[in-house]
Scaffold this motif. Structure first.
Motif, PDB file in Angstrom:
ATOM      1  N   THR A   1       4.175   1.855   4.968  1.00 16.12           N
ATOM      2  CA  THR A   1       4.148   2.730   5.266  1.00 16.12           C
ATOM      3  C   THR A   1       4.743   3.429   4.038  1.00 16.12           C
ATOM      4  O   THR A   1       4.697   4.685   3.847  1.00 16.12           O
ATOM      5  CB  THR A   1       4.987   3.409   6.809  1.00 16.12           C
ATOM      6  N   GLY A   2       5.532   2.995   2.888  1.00  9.65           N
ATOM      7  CA  GLY A   2       6.719   3.697   1.981  1.00  9.65           C
ATOM      8  C   GLY A   2       7.158   2.554   1.463  1.00  9.65           C
ATOM      9  O   GLY A   2       6.865   1.442   2.040  1.00  9.65           O
ATOM     10  N   ILE A   3       7.821   2.472   0.325  1.00  8.99           N
ATOM     11  CA  ILE A   3       8.659   1.714  -0.176  1.00  8.99           C
ATOM     12  C   ILE A   3       9.803   1.152   0.583  1.00  8.99           C
ATOM     13  O   ILE A   3      10.391   2.142   1.107  1.00  8.99           O
ATOM     14  CB  ILE A   3       9.440   2.390  -1.623  1.00  8.99           C
ATOM     15  N   PRO A   4       9.568  -0.203   1.017  1.00 16.06           N
ATOM     16  CA  PRO A   4      11.173  -0.071   1.806  1.00 16.06           C
ATOM     17  C   PRO A   4      12.785   0.253   1.609  1.00 16.06           C
ATOM     18  O   PRO A   4      12.997   0.343  -0.425  1.00 16.06           O
ATOM     19  CB  PRO A   4      11.315  -1.892   1.681  1.00 16.06           C
ATOM     20  N   ILE A  15      -0.860   1.654   9.410  1.00 17.09           N
ATOM     21  CA  ILE A  15      -1.637   3.338   9.495  1.00 17.09           C
ATOM     22  C   ILE A  15      -2.010   4.127  10.543  1.00 17.09           C
ATOM     23  O   ILE A  15      -2.559   5.086  10.545  1.00 17.09           O
ATOM     24  CB  ILE A  15      -3.533   2.671   9.827  1.00 17.09           C
ATOM     25  N   THR A  16      -0.531   4.143  11.346  1.00 18.38           N
ATOM     26  CA  THR A  16      -0.338   4.629  12.630  1.00 18.38           C
ATOM     27  C   THR A  16       0.297   6.073  12.027  1.00 18.38           C
ATOM     28  O   THR A  16       0.013   7.393  12.736  1.00 18.38           O
ATOM     29  CB  THR A  16       0.571   4.710  13.528  1.00 18.38           C
ATOM     30  N   ILE A  17       0.607   6.155  10.459  1.00 13.24           N
ATOM     31  CA  ILE A  17       0.744   7.514   9.639  1.00 13.24           C
ATOM     32  C   ILE A  17      -0.256   7.654   8.504  1.00 13.24           C
ATOM     33  O   ILE A  17      -1.125   6.642   8.368  1.00 13.24           O
ATOM     34  CB  ILE A  17       1.716   7.559   9.305  1.00 13.24           C
ATOM     35  N   ARG A  18      -0.994   8.720   8.157  1.00 11.79           N
ATOM     36  CA  ARG A  18      -2.475   9.095   7.604  1.00 11.79           C
ATOM     37  C   ARG A  18      -1.569   8.807   6.035  1.00 11.79           C
ATOM     38  O   ARG A  18      -1.040   9.217   5.447  1.00 11.79           O
ATOM     39  CB  ARG A  18      -2.552  10.463   7.627  1.00 11.79           C
ATOM     40  N   LEU A  19      -2.297   7.857   4.996  1.00 11.42           N
ATOM     41  CA  LEU A  19      -2.054   7.027   4.050  1.00 11.42           C
ATOM     42  C   LEU A  19      -2.671   7.236   2.584  1.00 11.42           C
ATOM     43  O   LEU A  19      -4.404   7.110   3.859  1.00 11.42           O
ATOM     44  CB  LEU A  19      -1.628   5.567   3.920  1.00 11.42           C
ATOM     45  N   PRO A  73      -5.569   6.247   0.642  1.00 10.51           N
ATOM     46  CA  PRO A  73      -6.086   4.667   0.058  1.00 10.51           C
ATOM     47  C   PRO A  73      -5.815   3.996  -0.810  1.00 10.51           C
ATOM     48  O   PRO A  73      -4.891   2.789  -0.725  1.00 10.51           O
ATOM     49  CB  PRO A  73      -7.655   5.107  -0.012  1.00 10.51           C
ATOM     50  N   GLU A  74      -5.574   4.836  -2.261  1.00 14.98           N
ATOM     51  CA  GLU A  74      -5.069   4.088  -3.510  1.00 14.98           C
ATOM     52  C   GLU A  74      -3.098   3.878  -3.002  1.00 14.98           C
ATOM     53  O   GLU A  74      -2.546   2.655  -3.900  1.00 14.98           O
ATOM     54  CB  GLU A  74      -5.108   4.651  -4.287  1.00 14.98           C
ATOM     55  N   ASP A  75      -2.553   4.621  -2.721  1.00 13.80           N
ATOM     56  CA  ASP A  75      -0.886   5.106  -2.550  1.00 13.80           C
ATOM     57  C   ASP A  75      -1.366   3.340  -1.215  1.00 13.80           C
ATOM     58  O   ASP A  75       0.112   2.369  -1.744  1.00 13.80           O
ATOM     59  CB  ASP A  75      -0.561   5.349  -1.322  1.00 13.80           C
ATOM     60  N   PHE A  76      -1.470   3.451  -0.384  1.00 14.00           N
ATOM     61  CA  PHE A  76      -1.543   2.161   0.247  1.00 14.00           C
ATOM     62  C   PHE A  76      -1.930   1.121   0.112  1.00 14.00           C
ATOM     63  O   PHE A  76      -0.927   0.299   0.571  1.00 14.00           O
ATOM     64  CB  PHE A  76      -2.979   2.648   2.185  1.00 14.00           C
ATOM     65  N   ARG A  77      -2.992   0.755  -0.586  1.00 11.29           N
ATOM     66  CA  ARG A  77      -3.278  -0.666  -1.471  1.00 11.29           C
ATOM     67  C   ARG A  77      -1.616  -0.889  -2.509  1.00 11.29           C
ATOM     68  O   ARG A  77      -1.269  -2.126  -1.869  1.00 11.29           O
ATOM     69  CB  ARG A  77      -4.268  -0.486  -1.973  1.00 11.29           C
TER      70      ARG A  77
END
Ligand code: AQP
Length: 334
Positions: free
Chosen positions: A14-17, A48-52, A54-58
């Motif tokens: 969901t983000g950077i650890p 993906i329970t939060i909106r991401l 697509p490019e950031d998510f990948r």
């Protein structure tokens, strides 16, 4: 712990650890792979329970994978793959939904917290998250699940689901145990030490991301909330900010809390916060450098993910097949 155990754990992209993820989970995962049979997973379906975007998510998913490699997880000592690459997670999750009660999921603290934080996106996935997590764990006949304190309730639910299922169909699942570190199980926000350090916190000053550089780390610790009594003393109830910093310093420097108290006896918070920042930077600098190297070669990363996913799918299939058979599905002929 004695003897080789099957270990499973996961982390969301969901983000950077954060430093919390590192001290509460990732660091222990690397240590555990030396003596156990370890399976680790970047749980991108959970993300993906939060909106991401697509490019950031990948990008984030590759980065989380690279950071885990940089923490010392290696393909010859553990299995490290992406959850979405192994279809059995989603399949078992659906089946376990039918053995999990609405009331049980309604009681999950994380669901309540995250619903409060995101009132515009209380989706069914957020509610159902613990069932997917139960499937992740149960698929691999897991003995131990190393997690931070925040995930204990979810592992307990996985146990309840496994016991309920076994009660109906016989011994299909291994019933797992949570494994929670004594110190570091809950690293708190640097701005509000009553709350857990979260990678999705909207205020970046609240957390140390594993990719933060030295200057950013030092400046975040300089601004970390403490209290007006200038003694460096471990007292999580009355001195939550200082106690949090002490735990961070102890864990990154390999010291006990008593040693930390002695080291800063009579010294002010300024010197203490600087030392914590230095210690965190010393622990994280090699990790961020190695992770950057891995990220510069996404092709190799993707190949490693694919190899690991193939091995994970083969390991998951016997359990999946037991479940299908127990419930009464017709096995597909090969
Ligand atoms: N602050 C923390 N202290 C100790 N352990 C922590 N963990 C997370 N935060 C802390 C542990 O890290 C592992 C991976 O967590 P996750 O990313 O799958 O989910 P989470 O627990 O929801 O972590 P975050 O950082 O708070 O993510 P967001 O903000 O996206 O929800 C788990 O073992 C967790 O216990």
């Amino acid at each position: 712990m004695s003897g080789q155990k099957r270990i499973f754990s996961g982390i969301k992209s969901t983000g950077i650890p954060t430093l919390g993820n590192y001290l509460g989970a990732m660091k222990n995962w690397a240590e555990m792979q030396e003596e156990n049979d370890c399976i680790y997973c970047v749980v991108d379906l959970h993300a993906i329970t939060i909106r991401l975007e697509p490019e950031d998510f990948r990008r984030q998913t590759r980065l989380v994978y690279a950071l885990l490699l940089a923490c010392g997880l290696t393909p010859d000592r553990c299995l490290l793959y992406l959850q979405s690459h192994v279809h059995q997670h989603a399949e078992l999750s659906w089946m376990l939904n039918c053995y999990t009660m609405f009331g049980e999921l309604s009681r999950m603290t994380q669901f309540k917290d995250k619903s409060r934080k995101n009132p515009d996106n209380i989706n069914a996935g957020l509610f159902d998250y613990p069932v997917l997590m139960a499937a992740d764990i149960l698929l691999f006949d897991t003995d131990l699940v190393p997690v931070g304190q925040d995930q204990k309730q979810h592992v307990e639910l996985a146990r309840d689901i496994a016991e309920r299922f076994n009660g109906i169909y016989g011994d299909v699942f291994t019933v797992p145990q949570p494994f929670i570190p004594r110190v570091g199980a809950k690293i708190n926000s640097l701005i509000d030490p009553s709350r857990k350090m979260d990678k999705s916190d909207p205020n970046p000053a609240a957390y140390i991301a594993l990719t933060d550089g030295r200057d950013v780390i030092l400046s975040k610790f300089k601004k970390a909330v403490t209290d007006s009594d200038p003694h460096v003393r471990f007292d999580p109830v009355n001195k939550p900010g200082v106690s949090n910093l002490m735990a961070i310093y102890a864990l990154t420097g390999g010291k006990s809390l008593e040693e930390v108290e002695r080291e800063f006896d009579g010294k002010g918070y300024g010197a203490f916060k600087l030392a914590v920042g230095e210690s965190v930077d010393a622990a994280l600098a090699p990790i961020r450098l190695k992770a950057a190297e891995f990220c510069s070669d996404p092709d190799t990363l993707d190949r490693m993910m694919a190899d690991a996913a193939e091995r994970a799918a083969a390991l998951a299939e016997p359990c999946m097949s037991r479940v299908r058979q127990a419930i009464g599905f017709i096995e597909k002929r090969r």
